[in-house]
Write a protein that holds these residues in place. Sequence first.
Motif, mmCIF file in Angstrom:
data_model
loop_
_atom_site.group_PDB
_atom_site.id
_atom_site.type_symbol
_atom_site.label_atom_id
_atom_site.label_comp_id
_atom_site.label_asym_id
_atom_site.label_seq_id
_atom_site.Cartn_x
_atom_site.Cartn_y
_atom_site.Cartn_z
ATOM 1 N N PRO A 66 -61.834 4.038 18.067
ATOM 2 C CA PRO A 66 -62.935 4.269 17.126
ATOM 3 C C PRO A 66 -62.441 4.985 15.877
ATOM 4 N N THR A 67 -62.690 4.391 14.715
ATOM 5 C CA THR A 67 -62.137 4.887 13.461
ATOM 6 C C THR A 67 -63.180 4.840 12.354
ATOM 7 N N PRO A 68 -63.411 5.958 11.673
ATOM 8 C CA PRO A 68 -64.396 5.954 10.586
ATOM 9 C C PRO A 68 -63.920 5.138 9.393
ATOM 10 N N ILE A 69 -64.814 4.337 8.846
ATOM 11 C CA ILE A 69 -64.555 3.683 7.560
ATOM 12 C C ILE A 69 -65.765 3.950 6.667
ATOM 13 N N GLY A 70 -65.581 3.705 5.387
ATOM 14 C CA GLY A 70 -66.672 3.978 4.443
ATOM 15 C C GLY A 70 -66.319 5.162 3.556
ATOM 16 N N ILE A 71 -67.337 5.766 2.977
ATOM 17 C CA ILE A 71 -67.141 6.840 2.008
ATOM 18 C C ILE A 71 -67.176 8.194 2.707
ATOM 19 N N PHE A 72 -66.056 8.879 2.766
ATOM 20 C CA PHE A 72 -65.971 10.193 3.412
ATOM 21 C C PHE A 72 -66.528 11.276 2.496
ATOM 22 N N ARG A 73 -66.217 11.158 1.222
ATOM 23 C CA ARG A 73 -66.591 12.219 0.272
ATOM 24 C C ARG A 73 -66.854 11.623 -1.098
ATOM 25 N N GLN A 74 -67.894 12.126 -1.745
ATOM 26 C CA GLN A 74 -68.256 11.656 -3.072
ATOM 27 C C GLN A 74 -69.032 12.762 -3.770
ATOM 28 N N VAL A 75 -68.305 13.587 -4.526
ATOM 29 C CA VAL A 75 -68.964 14.712 -5.193
ATOM 30 C C VAL A 75 -68.660 14.688 -6.686
ATOM 31 N N SER A 76 -69.438 15.451 -7.425
ATOM 32 C CA SER A 76 -69.321 15.441 -8.878
ATOM 33 C C SER A 76 -68.444 16.597 -9.361
ATOM 34 N N ARG A 77 -67.467 16.268 -10.217
ATOM 35 C CA ARG A 77 -66.596 17.276 -10.824
ATOM 36 C C ARG A 77 -66.307 16.854 -12.252
ATOM 37 N N PRO A 78 -65.960 17.779 -13.147
ATOM 38 C CA PRO A 78 -65.635 17.377 -14.520
ATOM 39 C C PRO A 78 -64.536 16.305 -14.513
ATOM 40 N N VAL A 79 -64.664 15.337 -15.419
ATOM 41 C CA VAL A 79 -63.690 14.250 -15.505
ATOM 42 C C VAL A 79 -62.626 14.611 -16.535
ATOM 43 N N TYR A 80 -61.358 14.460 -16.146
ATOM 44 C CA TYR A 80 -60.263 14.980 -16.970
ATOM 45 C C TYR A 80 -60.248 14.456 -18.407
ATOM 46 N N GLY A 81 -60.223 13.153 -18.536
ATOM 47 C CA GLY A 81 -60.114 12.574 -19.880
ATOM 48 C C GLY A 81 -61.266 12.984 -20.779
ATOM 49 N N GLU A 82 -62.476 12.987 -20.213
ATOM 50 C CA GLU A 82 -63.642 13.366 -21.013
ATOM 51 C C GLU A 82 -63.532 14.821 -21.454
ATOM 52 N N ALA A 83 -63.100 15.671 -20.528
ATOM 53 C CA ALA A 83 -62.963 17.100 -20.858
ATOM 54 C C ALA A 83 -61.989 17.274 -22.013
ATOM 55 N N MET A 84 -60.899 16.484 -21.998
ATOM 56 C CA MET A 84 -59.926 16.620 -23.077
ATOM 57 C C MET A 84 -60.540 16.181 -24.402
ATOM 58 N N ASP A 85 -61.285 15.096 -24.371
ATOM 59 C CA ASP A 85 -61.961 14.663 -25.593
ATOM 60 C C ASP A 85 -62.900 15.747 -26.110
ATOM 61 N N ARG A 86 -63.592 16.403 -25.182
ATOM 62 C CA ARG A 86 -64.527 17.441 -25.584
ATOM 63 C C ARG A 86 -63.772 18.569 -26.282
ATOM 64 N N GLN A 87 -62.623 18.950 -25.706
ATOM 65 C CA GLN A 87 -61.846 20.030 -26.323
ATOM 66 C C GLN A 87 -61.478 19.658 -27.750
ATOM 67 N N ILE A 88 -61.119 18.385 -27.934
ATOM 68 C CA ILE A 88 -60.726 17.948 -29.276
ATOM 69 C C ILE A 88 -61.932 17.994 -30.216
ATOM 70 N N ALA A 89 -63.038 17.490 -29.738
ATOM 71 C CA ALA A 89 -64.263 17.516 -30.557
ATOM 72 C C ALA A 89 -64.603 18.955 -30.926
ATOM 73 N N ASP A 90 -64.573 19.840 -29.931
ATOM 74 C CA ASP A 90 -64.881 21.251 -30.196
ATOM 75 C C ASP A 90 -63.940 21.812 -31.257
ATOM 76 N N ALA A 91 -62.631 21.552 -31.068
ATOM 77 C CA ALA A 91 -61.644 22.092 -32.015
ATOM 78 C C ALA A 91 -61.935 21.578 -33.415
#
Lengths: 356, 356, 615, 615
Positions: A309-334
Amino acid sequence: MTEGDGQGNGQEQAGGEGPVAVELTKKDFTSDQEPRWCPGCGDYAILSTVQGFLPDLGVPPWKMVWVAGIGCSGRFAYYVDTYGVHGIHGRAPALATGIATARPELSVWVATGDGDALSIGGNHLIHSLRRNVDIKILLFNNQIYGLTKGQYSPTSPEGKVTKSTPFGSLDHPFNPVALALGAEASFVARTIDNDRQHFSAVLRAAASHRGAAFIEIYQNCNVFNDGAFAAVRDKQAGAQKNQIRLEHGQPIRFGEQGEKGVTMNPDGTLSIVDVGEVGEDRLLVHDAHRPEPSLAFALAHLAEQPVGPTPIGIFRQVSRPVYGEAMDRQIADAQEKLGQGDLAKLLHSGDTWSVE
Amino acid sequence: MTEGDGQGNGQEQAGGEGPVAVELTKKDFTSDQEPRWCPGCGDYAILSTVQGFLPDLGVPPWKMVWVAGIGCSGRFAYYVDTYGVHGIHGRAPALATGIATARPELSVWVATGDGDALSIGGNHLIHSLRRNVDIKILLFNNQIYGLTKGQYSPTSPEGKVTKSTPFGSLDHPFNPVALALGAEASFVARTIDNDRQHFSAVLRAAASHRGAAFIEIYQNCNVFNDGAFAAVRDKQAGAQKNQIRLEHGQPIRFGEQGEKGVTMNPDGTLSIVDVGEVGEDRLLVHDAHRPEPSLAFALAHLAEQPVGPTPIGIFRQVSRPVYGEAMDRQIADAQEKLGQGDLAKLLHSGDTWSVE
Amino acid sequence: MVTKHVEQKDHVVVRFAGDSGDGMQLTGDRFTTATAMLGNDLATLPDFPAEIRAPAGTLHGVSAFQIHFSSDDILTPGDHPTVLVAMNPAALKTNLADLVRGGTVIANEDGFTDRNLEKAGYPANPLEDGSLDDYQVFAVPMTSLTVRATEGIEGITKKEAERSKNFFALGLVSWMYGRPTDVTLRWIDKKFGTKPAIRDANTAAFKAGYNFGETTEIFAVHYEVKAAPAAPGTYRNVSGATALAWGLIAASARSGLPLFYASYPITPASDLLHELSRHKNFGVRTFQAEDEIAAANMALGAAFSGHLGVTGTSGPGMDLKEETIGLAVALELPMVIVDVQRAGPSTGMPTKTEAADLLMAMYGRHGESPLPIVAAYTPANCFDAAIEAVRIAVKYRTPVILLSETFLANSSEPWRLPDVADLPAIEPNFAAGPNADGQFLPYLRDENLARPWAPPGTEGLEHRIGGLEKEAESTGNISYDALNHEKATLLRAAKVAKIAEETPELAVDDPDGDAELLVLGWGSTYGTIQDAARRARGAGYRVATAHLFHMNPLPRNIGEVLRSYPKVLIPELNMGQLLKIVRAEFLVAAEGFHKVQGVPIFSEELEHEITRRLS
Amino acid sequence: MVTKHVEQKDHVVVRFAGDSGDGMQLTGDRFTTATAMLGNDLATLPDFPAEIRAPAGTLHGVSAFQIHFSSDDILTPGDHPTVLVAMNPAALKTNLADLVRGGTVIANEDGFTDRNLEKAGYPANPLEDGSLDDYQVFAVPMTSLTVRATEGIEGITKKEAERSKNFFALGLVSWMYGRPTDVTLRWIDKKFGTKPAIRDANTAAFKAGYNFGETTEIFAVHYEVKAAPAAPGTYRNVSGATALAWGLIAASARSGLPLFYASYPITPASDLLHELSRHKNFGVRTFQAEDEIAAANMALGAAFSGHLGVTGTSGPGMDLKEETIGLAVALELPMVIVDVQRAGPSTGMPTKTEAADLLMAMYGRHGESPLPIVAAYTPANCFDAAIEAVRIAVKYRTPVILLSETFLANSSEPWRLPDVADLPAIEPNFAAGPNADGQFLPYLRDENLARPWAPPGTEGLEHRIGGLEKEAESTGNISYDALNHEKATLLRAAKVAKIAEETPELAVDDPDGDAELLVLGWGSTYGTIQDAARRARGAGYRVATAHLFHMNPLPRNIGEVLRSYPKVLIPELNMGQLLKIVRAEFLVAAEGFHKVQGVPIFSEELEHEITRRLS
Ligand SMILES: Cc1ncc(C[n+]2csc(CCOP(=O)(O)OP(=O)(O)O)c2C)c(N)n1
Ligand SMILES: Cc1ncc(C[n+]2csc(CCOP(=O)(O)OP(=O)(O)O)c2C)c(N)n1
Ligand code: SF4
Ligand code: SF4
Ligand SMILES: [Mg+2]
Ligand SMILES: [Mg+2]
């Protein structure tokens, strides 16, 4: 925001322009290169499922990039008619990180193998996961090195006899799902090459996840490791009764008629039980969105190898800041704070003097 | 066998020759090289504790090897008067694996930093842990790159402002204990540079563990990251009430008078509670020997950063085959089955023909 | 109030030396800025220990900063200091040997405690035992004078006050050489504005030092060094590290390509990451990767995405990037790899200079994988070198290795600021659409043998490339064809060789056109070569010089140039790497002069090598 | 029963070609063994596709095996096959061009189905449309004949039966050239003993093929190739991969150092790991590492521990190992790095041969980090090369790079087995105790400039070494001293250079001592060079040859040798790497002949290059 409704991974952009003019079809994602895998290889099934799924995503081929490492799995990049890079062994997550960070609006996918991603590429994998870079990683796990003709891999079971281990391997294998969870992954799933429906559902969830998605795919290498996943993959081998299909918010039960289930004991350990005996309401309810990853981790360890017996499917799915977007934000802010960079101003900043 | 009573890591050999003739002292483990860390650096405390502990181990300096990577931590290898190699950045676990696999009777120790072990060296770290190579890894975690003068590291908290991140780091950090657990580590612990007693106890347990031992040491870099661990390290900052000292078989409680504790909820999540309110018997009893790593993993996530109540001590300690020994066994078996290798026989094996 | 006698000087070399904790680098930087503002020509040579903050007073903890300033144009930081500022015995011990005989020693008397003397291994106090009789020694109790000067400052501890002693030294030397005080005082205000106590202490210490020179009898004379003649324009003082970083930003601005700089920290390349990360408002993306391999791949991924992909490192990191650079050669994408060379092999001496990565840059990858190489030769030239590396990378769709050196990165010189409009324009020339009746062929080459650059996002240009051998001239599809592989190999080489058709010819400086010896150089030896040649010519020797900027391909006329001189000397901070390349290529019996001591070649050393070959 | 006419032949080149699934490599191997047992001299050239098992019938799925056998001694697998066995249309299509005009084609008629013809892009069946009229074609329905022959065998399916058709082909060709059948039959028994049905099917197919030749009219003649003259002794056929692996085992046995082989799989180096992992009873430790960097570090760690540390890889892996090799240079520990070169750059053509890693081996590391290099030049010579690499590594305490090539690894030749007692003895000479009155100085050097090797375990020899620059001649303590760094740099170079004092001089083959052209080679070009020179001499040209085994340092007399010939030609499977080294070092106007097509240089190609230079 809650998961699932995310519009990450290139969809904003596509959406931004309204529904893509032309209806996309499988053909739009099929390149002119003829696949060169061994007849019967599980990679064919993966390719066909992916090519069948991509049109639904609504992202046009020219806004999508497939990055692959080296291995039989690596050939994948040549067969999907999008932008693509077939990089060097183990570095696909780093290469893809460069792409997704430079161009967050693109839909970036990685095709990799158990040797490519977990052996030589292990470091890039765990770092791309912890950073939550917006890339979707498909791990073709066949528990063997295919392209190099059959050496054991970091997922091969202990004692595995291969070309490089005639007396059996001594290595204790990784549990890819557990490793990804230990590396702070925000989306971790497992599916099976030949289960088109389940595989497609997982792909859909991964695509809409904002950030790094890690998908372990049990892939049969019929030449060097045939049947490694029989217990969960082959109907004759009773795959049905061994597949524990995880569904967020649902009690975890499995078996032909769902007669089996999973419960959590007071000490936090998990047990496989007869639903009849313990009763449905004692069953553990799967929570993929729980911020703390321990439950997903425990489920990952319910089966160390896919032999029962082996689990398949989605074990984990949570929300965290996305790297590329965060970098764009830093640039926009600057740019907001300091104004658009002015080269002449930069050169003349600080102490200067003039000579007439 | 149960843990703790293991005689791994060089002790057999030493033992094999009966108790070491000469009484060993700290001096025997102190080289003639004068340490060159910044005044006040936590590395001094680590060095002194280790040099104070090693004599008790009963392994003579000539049967011990210290391997280090590059970093302030890397200098450690020069100061312990044993055999030592100061390798290149990030590769210490691999170098040590070569030593421990070639010579399982040696006591092999690794001194590494958070950049050395978790950034560039991440892959070697996780592979040495899963293989359970008989090496003891001391991770000097100061959450910063010291030797290169202050860039953030994979353990620095998000938003960390450093030389390389004037606008704050975007990286979500690793939880070193969780990463090690995800990588199948058989021994995982955490301690603090300036807590000689706790540190020594952890070292003792690690030394007697058979296989890979991973020890995260909170180390203060007073020049580039002073006070990063104040909450658990500095008395004035109330370290006492924040140190959750894990003891196998003991209910998990902490605080000045042990007024706080940890309980497990029905859904497997952990809570910090007032012992007075819930009562002692509801407290979670720590089990470091549990084969399944989920409890240790949950405890690792009790604190993502050492800014409040934080577990220290031994998270996990289980028995698994030791890599180097297993390889020796394979060789012994082969020699028993096939006989000592005979070169002439090998050359003449298979099809040959003669010319008179 | 004693009256002081003023002497003119045209060359001065001052070295500030003290504990890593004494702030000698800062002192040197400030003195340099004041000197620059005065219009002197100058060159600097910082020299710090490997340790972050070695225990106070120890020999290995000494940090030094040397500045050469002059009323003529100068080219090097100077072989030997004429003035040594020693904050403690260890600083004196480790630096005295370099001082010119009869030179000036300014010592912080308070630093010469028994404890420090012992740590430095002095049996007796050299300030008293006459061992410095050959020098002009000024023993000044800087620490106590500083403490006195800062008395009464609100909220300053004695310890903090003592830490200001480097500003006392700075003030004193500023007086000795008539440096303007306002520049420094303004800087102190700005820098420590948030810490008034510290600001006031430093200000007080600086003034005290200055006045100490002015008022006490100890110093009878002070010196004036007139401004050096210089072309009209606006100047600033710049280090190689800053110039290189700004050059990348300039290339980004001129090409319209967003700069993506991925790097893993390593001395001395980290400063590029630090500097670039401060300029996000230029759209600069800086990425601190998990290691050098990742950094190279991230830069390559950014390049594939249509960004200006750059990665920077030093020797050990270069080893790790080679496989990825080879991939970039196969993918034929624009990318720049910066190698700030340091003393090797292996970890070597991370804070010391060397230029021994040239052959690795040429041949460090498996198989035949040629690429262009540009080498900067002065701190300010790092700016131009960065732009040129980017220009070549973008025009020819190829990875380019840009070589710098520890010495160039840390050293500084006055820089006449270019007019932004005069900087070379760089045309990305992205593929706009199909290039072969309706079809897009990613390896269809232009007149430069460069292939189209088609970043994701354009409909119809979807294509896939990889490290396997490819059909070489159109589709770029995987090919195992024997003749195609040979063709591809030749094309990759031809594309790089072709660059020499447009790069400038090698310029030779042969004043009378009758030189018997050509000194050919590359990298940071430029200043030394010019200086040594000047001296040799002064002594009547006939010497020509030429300096390389493009290391691969070499200038198209270099063969001619080499063959036109009876003797060729190639001085290098390695065991003869350019020498090997030149000899193999042109079969000229060039000779080498090699120095691998972690420091630049001295003019006198090279002058000797030149003259002995001509006598 | 027809009587068959027997013809004598002294040279035959047969190529077996079919689907990757058809077992052509196995067929070739078996034919080779039978041929070897017969005492013919031989050389083989396997050529398989990159794909594991490409779809049946496709052009890119074709796998081929070529064998050249003769009654004289031969040196190459032959430029062109005289006989082509084609199991399907794709095999014919991809290989016909290589066949000599008028050569023999033996085709499996059953393989030429419409489907297969279409996959191979044949509009019509070449066996019927006369397009093969220039050749002698034998169309044999091998599949059906095999099925017929295997009828009635217990428990064999039709599919399995069909799979035996390669044994039919083997049997037929064995008959044509009078190969012994017993060797093959014995092998089948042994190999398939556990699968009786398969065993019987293969046996039946083999016999059927043999008898088919014997009985049918189709074949009027068959051929005899007499044994080649050979020195007395026991022989075996050996591939370069096996010879290299056994050479390492031999070096381990002769030195008493346990072999520790750490590697990460990569074509074509994986075979070393596979072969060595089978010989654990020799105390061989094989370690499949997580990557090449780890493998190199593990081997280095084993070396530090007193084992024979070896790591093996191919191009891309070499890039990754460079930093660690540089560390080994600094640590001065014995270690061998095997590079089985393949076609690059980048991933390139992993199954194709090339020899373009020489300059990387020389200069692939940052800084000045010289090391010795040995290059094998025939399959059997890989055995000696491995022993020599280990001997140098141990004696001089240095990493040694051992260069092999895909072609050498996969090709095989008869090998006269050495007497184990005659193999060079290798003395580890571990440090036994203090070496400087009571003290142990890890960098105190011996007359070879080698430092002591003191593995852990000996009381009193505790020491610490690292990659930072070290005091160069005694303590090995970290040193930032300028002059020490230069001394250390020179010592590391001198130690490597010194090896030339004991390695043999370069031997020149100049039959009449009047040659006008010297052909200088290295690596797998050996056979081609000998063969081409022979032919040229036969045509009256005066040619000398010399072949390098030690690539660094070069033999001490090579300069002399080079200067003693008016012309020097250096043929290489790269763009001229040895050429660069030789020209730079000796300023001789040597010329190169370069082939980078993933295949060896043909004798006729080189003969042409020689003769055109002498006409
Ligand atoms: C640097 C480098 N090392 C080794 C190789 C050889 N190699 C190619 S693919 C591969 C592993 C393949 O295994 P996996 O990633 O599981 O992919 P699969 O073929 O099984 O799909 C290896 C070792 C390489 N190409 N590059
Ligand atoms: C291949 C390589 N890359 C980079 C470096 C530069 N470097 C030396 S130590 C270090 C990181 C140090 O951080 P850490 O491991 O945390 O050790 P610490 O100094 O903090 O103790 C780096 C990036 C190097 N020496 N080698
Ligand atoms: S070797 Fe295995 S994984 Fe590779 S193509 Fe063949 S079947 Fe698929
Ligand atoms: S920089 Fe930090 S870690 Fe390094 S020695 Fe100094 S205080 Fe210690
Ligand atoms: Mg695999
Ligand atoms: Mg650190």
